[in-house]
Design a protein around this motif. Structure first.
Motif, PDB file in Angstrom:
ATOM      1  N   GLY A   1       0.834  -1.188   0.000  1.00  0.00           N
ATOM      2  CA  GLY A   1       0.000   0.000   0.000  1.00  0.00           C
ATOM      3  C   GLY A   1       0.873   1.244   0.000  1.00  0.00           C
ATOM      4  N   ASN A   2       0.232   2.397   0.081  1.00  0.00           N
ATOM      5  CA  ASN A   2       0.903   3.689  -0.006  1.00  0.00           C
ATOM      6  C   ASN A   2       1.112   4.279   1.397  1.00  0.00           C
ATOM      7  OD1 ASN A   2       1.474   6.504  -0.458  1.00  0.00           O
ATOM      8  ND2 ASN A   2       0.617   6.296  -2.510  1.00  0.00           N
ATOM      9  N   PRO A   3       2.356   4.554   1.791  1.00  0.00           N
ATOM     10  CA  PRO A   3       2.623   5.087   3.138  1.00  0.00           C
ATOM     11  C   PRO A   3       1.817   6.324   3.491  1.00  0.00           C
ATOM     12  CG  PRO A   3       4.672   4.514   2.063  1.00  0.00           C
ATOM     13  CD  PRO A   3       3.597   4.393   1.017  1.00  0.00           C
ATOM     14  N   ARG A   4       1.439   7.099   2.479  1.00  0.00           N
ATOM     15  CA  ARG A   4       0.660   8.314   2.728  1.00  0.00           C
ATOM     16  C   ARG A   4      -0.677   7.984   3.401  1.00  0.00           C
ATOM     17  NH1 ARG A   4       0.892  13.909   3.291  1.00  0.00           N
ATOM     18  NH2 ARG A   4      -0.977  14.851   2.459  1.00  0.00           N
ATOM     19  N   ALA A   5      -1.197   6.773   3.128  1.00  0.00           N
ATOM     20  CA  ALA A   5      -2.481   6.376   3.710  1.00  0.00           C
ATOM     21  C   ALA A   5      -2.428   6.385   5.229  1.00  0.00           C
ATOM     22  CB  ALA A   5      -2.875   4.994   3.206  1.00  0.00           C
ATOM     23  N   SER A   6      -1.280   6.047   5.789  1.00  0.00           N
ATOM     24  CA  SER A   6      -1.142   5.974   7.243  1.00  0.00           C
ATOM     25  C   SER A   6      -1.257   7.348   7.894  1.00  0.00           C
ATOM     26  CB  SER A   6       0.218   5.352   7.605  1.00  0.00           C
ATOM     27  OG  SER A   6       0.386   4.103   6.975  1.00  0.00           O
ATOM     28  N   GLU A   7      -0.931   8.400   7.142  1.00  0.00           N
ATOM     29  CA  GLU A   7      -0.865   9.741   7.728  1.00  0.00           C
ATOM     30  C   GLU A   7      -2.222  10.434   7.821  1.00  0.00           C
ATOM     31  OE1 GLU A   7       3.535  11.273   7.518  1.00  0.00           O
ATOM     32  OE2 GLU A   7       2.370  11.968   5.812  1.00  0.00           O
ATOM     33  N   VAL A   8      -3.234   9.923   7.116  1.00  0.00           N
ATOM     34  CA  VAL A   8      -4.535  10.586   7.186  1.00  0.00           C
ATOM     35  C   VAL A   8      -5.397  10.029   8.309  1.00  0.00           C
ATOM     36  CG1 VAL A   8      -4.524  11.127   4.721  1.00  0.00           C
ATOM     37  CG2 VAL A   8      -5.599   9.017   5.504  1.00  0.00           C
ATOM     38  N   LEU A   9      -4.962   8.933   8.903  1.00  0.00           N
ATOM     39  CA  LEU A   9      -5.733   8.338   9.994  1.00  0.00           C
ATOM     40  C   LEU A   9      -5.561   9.138  11.283  1.00  0.00           C
ATOM     41  CD1 LEU A   9      -4.961   4.581   9.359  1.00  0.00           C
ATOM     42  CD2 LEU A   9      -7.029   5.834   8.738  1.00  0.00           C
ATOM     43  N   GLY A  10      -6.587   9.113  12.108  1.00  0.00           N
ATOM     44  CA  GLY A  10      -6.497   9.784  13.403  1.00  0.00           C
ATOM     45  C   GLY A  10      -6.663  11.292  13.348  1.00  0.00           C
ATOM     46  N   GLN A  11      -7.045  11.814  12.174  1.00  0.00           N
ATOM     47  CA  GLN A  11      -7.254  13.260  12.045  1.00  0.00           C
ATOM     48  C   GLN A  11      -8.632  13.644  12.604  1.00  0.00           C
ATOM     49  OE1 GLN A  11      -5.031  15.481  10.860  1.00  0.00           O
ATOM     50  NE2 GLN A  11      -3.479  13.948  10.309  1.00  0.00           N
ATOM     51  N   ASP A  12      -8.761  14.881  13.016  1.00  0.00           N
ATOM     52  CA  ASP A  12     -10.007  15.404  13.594  1.00  0.00           C
ATOM     53  C   ASP A  12     -10.868  15.993  12.478  1.00  0.00           C
ATOM     54  OD1 ASP A  12     -12.035  16.729  14.917  1.00  0.00           O
ATOM     55  OD2 ASP A  12     -10.740  17.511  16.495  1.00  0.00           O
ATOM     56  N   GLY A  13     -11.869  15.213  12.008  1.00  0.00           N
ATOM     57  CA  GLY A  13     -12.718  15.662  10.917  1.00  0.00           C
ATOM     58  C   GLY A  13     -13.561  16.875  11.258  1.00  0.00           C
ATOM     59  N   ILE A  14     -13.990  16.980  12.521  1.00  0.00           N
ATOM     60  CA  ILE A  14     -14.778  18.147  12.940  1.00  0.00           C
ATOM     61  C   ILE A  14     -13.923  19.407  12.833  1.00  0.00           C
ATOM     62  CG2 ILE A  14     -15.896  19.264  14.913  1.00  0.00           C
ATOM     63  CD1 ILE A  14     -16.831  16.495  15.807  1.00  0.00           C
ATOM     64  N   LYS A  15     -12.708  19.320  13.338  1.00  0.00           N
ATOM     65  CA  LYS A  15     -11.787  20.452  13.239  1.00  0.00           C
ATOM     66  C   LYS A  15     -11.503  20.782  11.779  1.00  0.00           C
ATOM     67  CE  LYS A  15      -7.180  21.896  14.797  1.00  0.00           C
ATOM     68  NZ  LYS A  15      -5.926  21.443  15.470  1.00  0.00           N
ATOM     69  N   GLY A  16     -11.381  19.740  10.957  1.00  0.00           N
ATOM     70  CA  GLY A  16     -11.129  19.947   9.538  1.00  0.00           C
ATOM     71  C   GLY A  16     -12.257  20.693   8.864  1.00  0.00           C
ATOM     72  N   ARG A  17     -13.486  20.301   9.163  1.00  0.00           N
ATOM     73  CA  ARG A  17     -14.641  21.002   8.575  1.00  0.00           C
ATOM     74  C   ARG A  17     -14.676  22.466   8.998  1.00  0.00           C
ATOM     75  NH1 ARG A  17     -20.436  18.324   7.481  1.00  0.00           N
ATOM     76  NH2 ARG A  17     -19.845  16.252   6.768  1.00  0.00           N
ATOM     77  N   LEU A  18     -14.519  22.675  10.292  1.00  0.00           N
ATOM     78  CA  LEU A  18     -14.595  24.048  10.800  1.00  0.00           C
ATOM     79  C   LEU A  18     -13.494  24.926  10.231  1.00  0.00           C
ATOM     80  CD1 LEU A  18     -15.445  23.321  14.555  1.00  0.00           C
ATOM     81  CD2 LEU A  18     -17.007  24.128  12.763  1.00  0.00           C
ATOM     82  N   SER A  19     -12.335  24.337   9.938  1.00  0.00           N
ATOM     83  CA  SER A  19     -11.201  25.123   9.450  1.00  0.00           C
ATOM     84  C   SER A  19     -11.451  25.751   8.078  1.00  0.00           C
ATOM     85  CB  SER A  19      -9.941  24.250   9.388  1.00  0.00           C
ATOM     86  OG  SER A  19     -10.015  23.320   8.317  1.00  0.00           O
ATOM     87  N   VAL A  20     -12.387  25.164   7.327  1.00  0.00           N
ATOM     88  CA  VAL A  20     -12.680  25.715   5.990  1.00  0.00           C
ATOM     89  C   VAL A  20     -14.089  26.301   5.908  1.00  0.00           C
ATOM     90  CG1 VAL A  20     -11.015  24.343   4.698  1.00  0.00           C
ATOM     91  CG2 VAL A  20     -13.258  23.364   5.204  1.00  0.00           C
ATOM     92  N   GLY A  21     -14.751  26.410   7.058  1.00  0.00           N
ATOM     93  CA  GLY A  21     -16.058  27.062   7.105  1.00  0.00           C
ATOM     94  C   GLY A  21     -17.246  26.195   6.756  1.00  0.00           C
ATOM     95  N   LEU A  22     -17.087  24.874   6.852  1.00  0.00           N
ATOM     96  CA  LEU A  22     -18.186  23.965   6.542  1.00  0.00           C
ATOM     97  C   LEU A  22     -19.099  23.766   7.748  1.00  0.00           C
ATOM     98  CD1 LEU A  22     -16.197  21.219   4.610  1.00  0.00           C
ATOM     99  CD2 LEU A  22     -17.971  22.689   3.613  1.00  0.00           C
ATOM    100  N   SER A  23     -20.383  23.514   7.481  1.00  0.00           N
ATOM    101  CA  SER A  23     -21.336  23.175   8.534  1.00  0.00           C
ATOM    102  C   SER A  23     -21.081  21.747   9.000  1.00  0.00           C
ATOM    103  CB  SER A  23     -22.764  23.284   7.989  1.00  0.00           C
ATOM    104  OG  SER A  23     -23.677  22.682   8.896  1.00  0.00           O
ATOM    105  N   LEU A  24     -21.350  21.486  10.262  1.00  0.00           N
ATOM    106  CA  LEU A  24     -21.197  20.140  10.802  1.00  0.00           C
ATOM    107  C   LEU A  24     -22.467  19.317  10.656  1.00  0.00           C
ATOM    108  CD1 LEU A  24     -19.359  20.946  14.168  1.00  0.00           C
ATOM    109  CD2 LEU A  24     -18.335  20.314  11.983  1.00  0.00           C
ATOM    110  N   LYS A  25     -23.540  19.927  10.175  1.00  0.00           N
ATOM    111  CA  LYS A  25     -24.856  19.294  10.238  1.00  0.00           C
ATOM    112  C   LYS A  25     -25.332  18.669   8.928  1.00  0.00           C
ATOM    113  CE  LYS A  25     -26.399  22.436  13.921  1.00  0.00           C
ATOM    114  NZ  LYS A  25     -27.418  23.451  14.305  1.00  0.00           N
ATOM    115  N   ILE A  26     -24.707  18.975   7.795  1.00  0.00           N
ATOM    116  CA  ILE A  26     -25.228  18.458   6.527  1.00  0.00           C
ATOM    117  C   ILE A  26     -24.148  17.701   5.754  1.00  0.00           C
ATOM    118  CG2 ILE A  26     -27.054  20.171   6.280  1.00  0.00           C
ATOM    119  CD1 ILE A  26     -25.257  21.800   4.490  1.00  0.00           C
ATOM    120  N   PRO A  27     -24.561  16.769   4.879  1.00  0.00           N
ATOM    121  CA  PRO A  27     -23.588  16.006   4.089  1.00  0.00           C
ATOM    122  C   PRO A  27     -22.691  16.923   3.259  1.00  0.00           C
ATOM    123  CG  PRO A  27     -25.790  15.075   3.881  1.00  0.00           C
ATOM    124  CD  PRO A  27     -25.938  16.387   4.581  1.00  0.00           C
TER     125      PRO A  27
END
Length: 367
Positions: free
Chosen positions: A161-187
């Motif tokens: 597999g690709n080593p880069r795949a290991s680096e995206v795990l364990g990230q905070d998706g809520i923080k990621g959404r908020l960082s770009v101005g996305l709502s947490l409530k809709i797809p």
């Protein structure tokens, strides 16, 4: 342990190399690294920014058509081998790992001739010329797609597999959404065409803005730095719906990806590794401008298993783009089945697997 890594030309060769280096640093505290690339390649900037020792050689790729330039390339290759041997001897390398791009050719070949254990890492489903050439000389070959294995000697191949795949795990998706101005409530659907963007994708998105505005999901649309100003002019003419956020580039992509429900993207190997690791369904628009049409073949490795849908660039329209997104994002059953299929294809411990291949080679050499 003294480790030489070589890879360049595109981020798809460089970022897996950096992910592997970080994994080795976790596993082996006394490891020393040297990265060999080209001065004009992206690696000269990206790698030095990571404070990894860097040396350059001069090499160019072969033209696929008959050209006098290829004669010059042969000369540069031979000189690159001599220069690489000198660098490898001075560094006293224990192992050399090539992650793709023509710079790997002379570096890995030189290492094999010096008797240094060598590994190449092939990210795509169809190998490039350099890795096909090097496969005859290296000790081990790591692949990311089962489809790539048939191009290499079977006794050398390991699915890592690709080593880069290991680096995206364990990230905070809520923080990621908020960082770009996305709502947490809709797809949410993320649309991007790589770090530089892709004009055909941008054109399709602009034609879809009004329809997106009428949907109950939100769109994060990344234009690429080179296209941002041009896209903004078009958006001013047609209007920017509230549920469409437009960015030129995202620096914290792993974090943002962790909060995404669906992705529309090209089919570069690193992108697919990240998506399958996180279990993100995708609509893939393979670039038709790459060697051996490898992006379409990468994409089919996902679509054949139900993890992605393919929309060829020649068939791409604003209407078809919206239809594909609606079909997945507005049907929970389809979305969840694709998520499951994507996760089944992911190899989250890819960096560890590649590290194990390297460690075993070094142990064999020391016996």
């Amino acid at each position: 342990m003294r480790i030489v890594v070589s890879g360049g030309g595109t981020g798809g060769h460089i970022y897996p190399a950096l992910a592997l280096i970080r994994e080795i640093q976790k596993e082996t505290r006394d490891a020393e690294f040297l990265y060999i690339g080209t001065e004009k390649g992206l690696e000269s900037k990206i790698v030095t920014r990571e404070n990894i020792p860097f040396k350059s050689i001069h090499i160019t790729g072969f033209k696929r058509k008959l050209s006098f330039e290829n004669v010059k390339t042969i000369y540069r290759f031979l000189k690159g081998v001599r220069d690489s041997k000198k660098i490898l001897k001075q560094f006293k390398a224990d192992v050399v790992i090539g992650t793709g791009g023509y710079v790997c050719g002379p570096v890995v070949y030189a290492a094999s001739k010096l008797g240094i254990p060598t590994i190449i890492h092939e990210q795509n489903s169809v190998p490039g010329l350099t890795n096909k050439f090097l496969s005859r000389f290296v000790n081990a070959i790591a692949v990311c797609f089962e489809e790539a294995a048939e191009f290499f000697p079977k006794d050398k191949v390991t699915m890592t597999g690709n080593p880069r795949a290991s680096e995206v795990l364990g990230q905070d998706g809520i923080k990621g959404r908020l960082s770009v101005g996305l709502s947490l409530k809709i797809p949410t659907v993320l649309i991007f065409g790589g770090s530089r963007g892709a004009r055909p994708i941008n054109e399709a998105v602009i034609k879809s803005l009004a329809e997106f505005g009428a949907r109950k999901y939100q769109v994060l649309y990344v234009t690429g730095d080179a296209h941002f100003e041009e896209v903004q002019k078009e958006v001013q003419l047609v209007g920017n719906p509230e549920n469409v956020i437009i960015k030129p580039f995202i620096h914290n992509m792993p974090e943002v990806l962790a909060g995404i429900d669906l992705t529309v993207a090209r089919a570069g190997a690193t992108t697919l590794a990240e998506l399958t690791s996180l279990g993100i369904p995708s609509i893939l628009i393979p670039s038709p401008y790459v060697t051996n049409n490898h992006q379409e073949k990468n994409a089919r490795a996902l679509s054949d298993h139900g993890a992605a849908q393919i929309l060829l660039e020649k068939e791409l329209t604003g209407k078809k783009l919206v239809e594909h997104i609606d079909q997945i994002l507005m049907d929970d059953k389809v979305l969840n089945e694709m998520k499951k299929s994507a996760l089944e294809l992911g190899i989250p411990d890819a960096a560890k697997r590649l590290y194990n291949v390297m460690e075993e080679l070094v142990k064999q050499k020391q016996k």
